[in-house]
Design a protein around this motif. Structure first.
Motif, PDB file in Angstrom:
ATOM      1  N   SER A  88       2.675   4.488   0.610  1.00 26.47           N
ATOM      2  CA  SER A  88       2.555   5.192   1.830  1.00 26.47           C
ATOM      3  C   SER A  88       3.866   5.951   2.184  1.00 26.47           C
ATOM      4  O   SER A  88       4.972   5.562   1.686  1.00 26.47           O
ATOM      5  CB  SER A  88       1.982   4.598   3.181  1.00 26.47           C
ATOM      6  OG  SER A  88       3.027   3.445   3.615  1.00 26.47           O
ATOM      7  N   ARG A 130       0.762  -1.231  -0.091  1.00 27.93           N
ATOM      8  CA  ARG A 130       0.077  -0.052   0.017  1.00 27.93           C
ATOM      9  C   ARG A 130       0.945   1.240   0.014  1.00 27.93           C
ATOM     10  O   ARG A 130       1.774   1.214   0.877  1.00 27.93           O
ATOM     11  CB  ARG A 130      -0.943   0.107   1.177  1.00 27.93           C
ATOM     12  CG  ARG A 130      -1.906  -1.165   1.126  1.00 27.93           C
ATOM     13  CD  ARG A 130      -2.948  -0.933   2.383  1.00 27.93           C
ATOM     14  NE  ARG A 130      -3.775  -2.162   2.505  1.00 27.93           N
ATOM     15  CZ  ARG A 130      -4.731  -2.135   3.431  1.00 27.93           C
ATOM     16  NH1 ARG A 130      -4.665  -1.504   4.547  1.00 27.93           N
ATOM     17  NH2 ARG A 130      -5.636  -3.094   3.432  1.00 27.93           N
ATOM     18  N   GLU A 137       7.618  15.991  -3.964  1.00 31.67           N
ATOM     19  CA  GLU A 137       7.943  15.031  -4.884  1.00 31.67           C
ATOM     20  C   GLU A 137       9.521  14.925  -5.669  1.00 31.67           C
ATOM     21  O   GLU A 137      10.115  16.405  -5.213  1.00 31.67           O
ATOM     22  CB  GLU A 137       7.064  15.243  -6.088  1.00 31.67           C
ATOM     23  CG  GLU A 137       6.937  16.529  -6.874  1.00 31.67           C
ATOM     24  CD  GLU A 137       5.984  16.607  -7.912  1.00 31.67           C
ATOM     25  OE1 GLU A 137       6.026  17.506  -8.623  1.00 31.67           O
ATOM     26  OE2 GLU A 137       5.221  15.589  -8.101  1.00 31.67           O
ATOM     27  N   ARG A 158       7.385  15.892   2.299  1.00 24.96           N
ATOM     28  CA  ARG A 158       6.242  15.837   1.345  1.00 24.96           C
ATOM     29  C   ARG A 158       6.471  16.450   0.170  1.00 24.96           C
ATOM     30  O   ARG A 158       5.366  16.966  -0.592  1.00 24.96           O
ATOM     31  CB  ARG A 158       4.769  16.211   2.371  1.00 24.96           C
ATOM     32  CG  ARG A 158       4.631  15.681   3.562  1.00 24.96           C
ATOM     33  CD  ARG A 158       4.286  14.080   3.342  1.00 24.96           C
ATOM     34  NE  ARG A 158       3.857  13.383   4.508  1.00 24.96           N
ATOM     35  CZ  ARG A 158       4.384  13.082   5.456  1.00 24.96           C
ATOM     36  NH1 ARG A 158       5.582  13.264   5.656  1.00 24.96           N
ATOM     37  NH2 ARG A 158       3.612  12.366   6.551  1.00 24.96           N
ATOM     38  N   ASN A 177      -1.379   2.326  -8.001  1.00 27.61           N
ATOM     39  CA  ASN A 177      -1.887   3.853  -8.399  1.00 27.61           C
ATOM     40  C   ASN A 177      -1.776   4.679  -7.239  1.00 27.61           C
ATOM     41  O   ASN A 177      -2.771   5.190  -6.681  1.00 27.61           O
ATOM     42  CB  ASN A 177      -3.217   3.543  -8.860  1.00 27.61           C
ATOM     43  CG  ASN A 177      -3.313   2.741 -10.249  1.00 27.61           C
ATOM     44  OD1 ASN A 177      -2.627   2.786 -11.156  1.00 27.61           O
ATOM     45  ND2 ASN A 177      -4.380   1.924 -10.178  1.00 27.61           N
ATOM     46  N   PRO A 178      -0.549   5.184  -6.884  1.00 29.94           N
ATOM     47  CA  PRO A 178      -0.383   5.938  -5.704  1.00 29.94           C
ATOM     48  C   PRO A 178      -0.564   7.473  -6.245  1.00 29.94           C
ATOM     49  O   PRO A 178      -0.640   7.743  -7.373  1.00 29.94           O
ATOM     50  CB  PRO A 178       1.140   5.689  -5.180  1.00 29.94           C
ATOM     51  CG  PRO A 178       1.815   5.483  -6.386  1.00 29.94           C
ATOM     52  CD  PRO A 178       0.814   4.476  -7.347  1.00 29.94           C
ATOM     53  N   SER A 179      -0.580   8.323  -5.107  1.00 27.29           N
ATOM     54  CA  SER A 179      -0.562   9.665  -5.676  1.00 27.29           C
ATOM     55  C   SER A 179       0.434  10.242  -6.336  1.00 27.29           C
ATOM     56  O   SER A 179       1.725   9.484  -6.238  1.00 27.29           O
ATOM     57  CB  SER A 179      -0.815  10.471  -4.406  1.00 27.29           C
ATOM     58  OG  SER A 179       0.378  10.365  -3.405  1.00 27.29           O
ATOM     59  N   ALA A 180       0.312  11.372  -7.022  1.00 26.70           N
ATOM     60  CA  ALA A 180       1.589  11.761  -7.977  1.00 26.70           C
ATOM     61  C   ALA A 180       2.822  12.031  -7.246  1.00 26.70           C
ATOM     62  O   ALA A 180       3.771  11.625  -7.882  1.00 26.70           O
ATOM     63  CB  ALA A 180       1.286  13.170  -8.587  1.00 26.70           C
ATOM     64  N   TRP A 181       2.740  12.601  -6.273  1.00 25.86           N
ATOM     65  CA  TRP A 181       4.217  12.787  -5.455  1.00 25.86           C
ATOM     66  C   TRP A 181       4.807  11.515  -4.870  1.00 25.86           C
ATOM     67  O   TRP A 181       6.076  11.486  -5.013  1.00 25.86           O
ATOM     68  CB  TRP A 181       4.116  13.959  -4.277  1.00 25.86           C
ATOM     69  CG  TRP A 181       3.473  13.486  -3.135  1.00 25.86           C
ATOM     70  CD1 TRP A 181       2.152  13.226  -2.891  1.00 25.86           C
ATOM     71  CD2 TRP A 181       4.189  13.092  -2.069  1.00 25.86           C
ATOM     72  NE1 TRP A 181       1.975  13.020  -1.567  1.00 25.86           N
ATOM     73  CE2 TRP A 181       3.216  12.673  -0.969  1.00 25.86           C
ATOM     74  CE3 TRP A 181       5.436  13.017  -1.570  1.00 25.86           C
ATOM     75  CZ2 TRP A 181       3.412  12.220   0.354  1.00 25.86           C
ATOM     76  CZ3 TRP A 181       5.879  12.488  -0.361  1.00 25.86           C
ATOM     77  CH2 TRP A 181       4.902  12.012   0.661  1.00 25.86           C
ATOM     78  N   LEU A 182       4.107  10.574  -4.566  1.00 27.48           N
ATOM     79  CA  LEU A 182       4.602   9.291  -4.015  1.00 27.48           C
ATOM     80  C   LEU A 182       4.916   8.580  -5.205  1.00 27.48           C
ATOM     81  O   LEU A 182       5.908   7.697  -5.143  1.00 27.48           O
ATOM     82  CB  LEU A 182       3.468   8.576  -3.140  1.00 27.48           C
ATOM     83  CG  LEU A 182       3.332   8.943  -1.715  1.00 27.48           C
ATOM     84  CD1 LEU A 182       2.061   8.156  -1.292  1.00 27.48           C
ATOM     85  CD2 LEU A 182       4.442   8.760  -1.037  1.00 27.48           C
ATOM     86  N   ALA A 183       4.244   8.543  -6.337  1.00 29.44           N
ATOM     87  CA  ALA A 183       4.749   8.074  -7.643  1.00 29.44           C
ATOM     88  C   ALA A 183       5.937   8.361  -8.066  1.00 29.44           C
ATOM     89  O   ALA A 183       6.809   7.530  -8.598  1.00 29.44           O
ATOM     90  CB  ALA A 183       3.525   8.183  -8.790  1.00 29.44           C
ATOM     91  N   SER A 184       6.290   9.706  -7.839  1.00 27.66           N
ATOM     92  CA  SER A 184       7.673  10.090  -8.281  1.00 27.66           C
ATOM     93  C   SER A 184       8.621   9.696  -7.239  1.00 27.66           C
ATOM     94  O   SER A 184       9.827   9.290  -8.236  1.00 27.66           O
ATOM     95  CB  SER A 184       7.746  11.666  -8.151  1.00 27.66           C
ATOM     96  OG  SER A 184       7.571  12.163  -6.754  1.00 27.66           O
TER      97      SER A 184
END
Length: 204
Positions: free
Chosen positions: A98, A96, A195, A193, A133-140
């Motif tokens: 995080s 997940r 990216e 927090r 499919n994480p949020s954009a900043w976590l995906a980076s």
């Protein structure tokens, strides 16, 4: 001329004929009733209640269809069980997305300087987190981590090949510094927090 007595006798004898005719009619009626009573009444045909062989025995085609359905249901259950087992095994590797997960992967990269196999676990979790499919900043960050592993892996292979010439021994320290710099940068950004600006880049 006939006499009066003769006429009287004739009149007396004339009505004697009809009574004989009357007696014949009831006798004929009784005979008719007797004949009708003597004729036996027609009995209705018996109904055969025994089930036919075709009705009692199912057809071969119906048996074949039923067998095919049972076989299909059994195969479906077995296939469903195998698929469920594979999914259960795959669920162990699900991640997940995080902040904690990102920090652990960066920490695994830092620990890989002493234990190289830990980096493999880290990149596997990074790949799985990207599929979630994480949020954009976590995906980076996950993309940055995946790139860090594969670029570092390719650099180590090149260093291994060049080590036979004597140049590869100089590349290993540079690769270690590069991995530490990218991991520390990632830890700082994820703590804030923020990216990664260029997750697909080769440099720090």
């Amino acid at each position: 001329m006939p006499s009066v007595g003769a006429r009287g006798d004739a009149r007396d004898e004339a009505p004697s004929t009809p009574p004989a005719r009357r007696s014949a009619t009831p006798a004929a009626g009784r005979a008719g009733h007797a004949d009708a009573a003597s004729v036996p009444a027609e009995t209705p045909p018996a109904i055969d209640t025994t089930p036919s062989v075709e009705a009692a025995t199912p057809r071969k085609g119906a048996k074949a269809k039923a067998g095919a359905k049972d076989a299909g249901a059994t195969n479906g259950k077995s296939a469903g069980g195998e698929t469920g087992g594979k999914r259960a095994a795959w669920d162990l590797f699900r991640v997940r997305p995080s902040v904690v997960n990102v920090k652990l992967i960066y920490s695994a990269y830092l620990a890989s300087l002493a234990l190289p196999l830990v980096a493999i676990i880290g990149v596997l979790y990074a790949h799985q987190a990207l599929r979630a499919n994480p949020s954009a900043w976590l995906a980076s960050h996950y993309t940055y981590q995946v790139r860090t592993f594969w670029i570092g892996f390719a650099a180590n292979v090149v260093a291994l090949i060049l080590s036979f010439v004597g140049i590869g021994l100089l590349l290993y320290p540079l690769i270690a510094v590069w991995v530490v710099a990218r991991s520390v940068k990632g830890l700082i950004n994820v703590a804030q927090r923020v990216e990664i600006e260029d997750p697909n880049g080769f440099f720090i």
